[in-house]
Motif scaffolding. Structure first.
Motif, short mmCIF file in Angstrom:
data_model
loop_
_atom_site.label_atom_id
_atom_site.label_comp_id
_atom_site.label_asym_id
_atom_site.label_seq_id
_atom_site.Cartn_x
_atom_site.Cartn_y
_atom_site.Cartn_z
N SER A 275 -3.97 9.09 -1.61
CA SER A 275 -3.97 9.58 -0.23
C SER A 275 -4.39 8.48 0.75
N THR A 276 -5.28 7.59 0.31
CA THR A 276 -5.69 6.48 1.17
C THR A 276 -4.55 5.49 1.37
N LEU A 277 -3.83 5.17 0.29
CA LEU A 277 -2.68 4.27 0.42
C LEU A 277 -1.59 4.90 1.28
N LEU A 278 -1.35 6.19 1.08
CA LEU A 278 -0.33 6.88 1.85
C LEU A 278 -0.69 6.95 3.33
N SER A 279 -1.99 6.97 3.63
CA SER A 279 -2.43 7.05 5.03
C SER A 279 -2.00 5.82 5.83
N LEU A 280 -1.82 4.69 5.14
CA LEU A 280 -1.36 3.49 5.83
C LEU A 280 0.06 3.65 6.36
N VAL A 281 0.79 4.61 5.80
CA VAL A 281 2.16 4.89 6.25
C VAL A 281 2.16 5.96 7.34
N TYR A 282 1.42 7.07 7.10
CA TYR A 282 1.54 8.20 8.03
C TYR A 282 0.59 8.11 9.23
N LEU A 283 -0.55 7.41 9.09
CA LEU A 283 -1.48 7.35 10.23
C LEU A 283 -0.87 6.68 11.47
N PRO A 284 -0.15 5.54 11.33
CA PRO A 284 0.46 4.98 12.54
C PRO A 284 1.44 5.96 13.20
N ILE A 285 2.16 6.74 12.40
CA ILE A 285 3.09 7.72 12.97
C ILE A 285 2.32 8.81 13.71
N LEU A 286 1.25 9.31 13.08
CA LEU A 286 0.43 10.34 13.70
C LEU A 286 -0.24 9.83 14.97
N LEU A 287 -0.71 8.59 14.93
CA LEU A 287 -1.34 8.00 16.11
C LEU A 287 -0.35 7.84 17.25
#
Length: 291
Positions: A275-287
């Motif tokens: 989930s931490t690795l995946l956050s590097l992909v989805y967090l910029p989109i969410l931000l």
């Protein structure tokens, strides 16, 4: 927009990357000591420093805490069908479903994305999650009286002090305010470094299950947070930060509680790591959506 997103994520990646490389290069890192230092000293100081002089009214603060508590309760309910879907014991998935990494990962992202004005709401969400985690987590891991554990939690007293200052519109004496501010300064960097150290130390055996869990949990958590925050009429910035914080990857503490309780710690480790690795992909989109 890309430059703004990179400016938000770069400090997070740098801090966690330092911790990750430090351990991979064979250096020692006293995780237990640093965790106690951050949780017992740094975080209380950060709470007081952030909330006592914050431009936030008591009503917004209270609604944000209530919204966070309701989201956590709703996510606890989601854990049961999710566990059945994934073929796991609900006690294994309850904590990873409920508790995102609002501290080590969430606070730095909120700080660099929304500045000091938003950081107050980020602290409010993190504190609420911590209170749930260290009471319910204590109950489920069968280690002592949760009320006694809560009474020994410095963050609780920091919240009470900060609320007292906030409600009475009182400022700390300058010498004390400067001291608390100085001590609070090491908290966020150490959170990030410890996150990297923890990720480097976790042994992952199943990437597929970790990624699958994250893909299910993240949109559900974001949707529930948005719905509850909207119903409670949170200020726009508080709503955005609630959604962001609840969408963070699985907290490392869930792995530690799973180890303590003997409930599939390696599986929980895969949830944390993936989930931490995946956050590097989805967090910029969410931000990009929330900022």
């Amino acid at each position: 927009m890309l430059a703004e997103l990179f400016a938000v994520m770069a400090p997070v990646l740098t801090g966690a990357g330092l911790g990750f490389l430090w351990v991979r290069l064979g250096h020692d890192f006293p995780v237990a000591f640093v965790t106690r230092l951050v949780f017992n000293i740094g975080t209380p100081a950060l709470v007081i420093a952030s909330l006592s002089g914050a431009e936030i009214d008591a009503a917004s603060f209270g609604r944000t805490m209530l919204a966070t508590a309701l989201v956590l309760t709703a996510m606890a309910g989601i854990a049961f069908p999710l566990a059945r879907l994934l073929g796991k014991d609900w006690r294994v998935l309850l904590a990873p479903t409920m508790y995102p990494n609002t501290g080590n990962m969430g606070l730095p992202v909120v700080l660099y994305a929304f500045g000091s004005a938003g950081f107050v709401f980020g602290i409010t969400v993190m504190v609420t999650v911590s209170l749930f985690q260290f009471t319910l987590g204590t109950i489920l891991s069968s280690r002592g009286n949760p009320l006694k554990a809560l009474a020994k939690t410095p963050v609780v007293y920091a919240i009470l002090i900060a609320l007292g200052l906030l409600l009475s519109d009182t400022d700390l004496p300058l010498w004390l305010a400067n001291s608390v501010d100085l001590i609070s300064g090491f908290t966020v960097p150490l959170m990030l470094i410890t996150l990297g150290v923890s990720l480097a130390s976790i042994q992952v055996k199943s990437l597929t299950s970790g990624i699958g869990f994250s893909l299910l949990r993240i949109p559900v958590a974001a949707g529930i947070a948005w719905g509850i925050g909207t119903l409670l009429a949170l200020p726009p910035m508080a709503l955005a930060i609630l959604v962001l914080q609840m969408s963070m990857p699985v907290a490392v503490f869930n792995y530690l509680f799973a180890q303590r309780a003997g409930r599939e710690p390696q599986y929980v480790a895969s949830l944390v790591f993936c989930s931490t690795l995946l956050s590097l992909v989805y967090l910029p989109i969410l931000l990009a959506i929330l900022m």
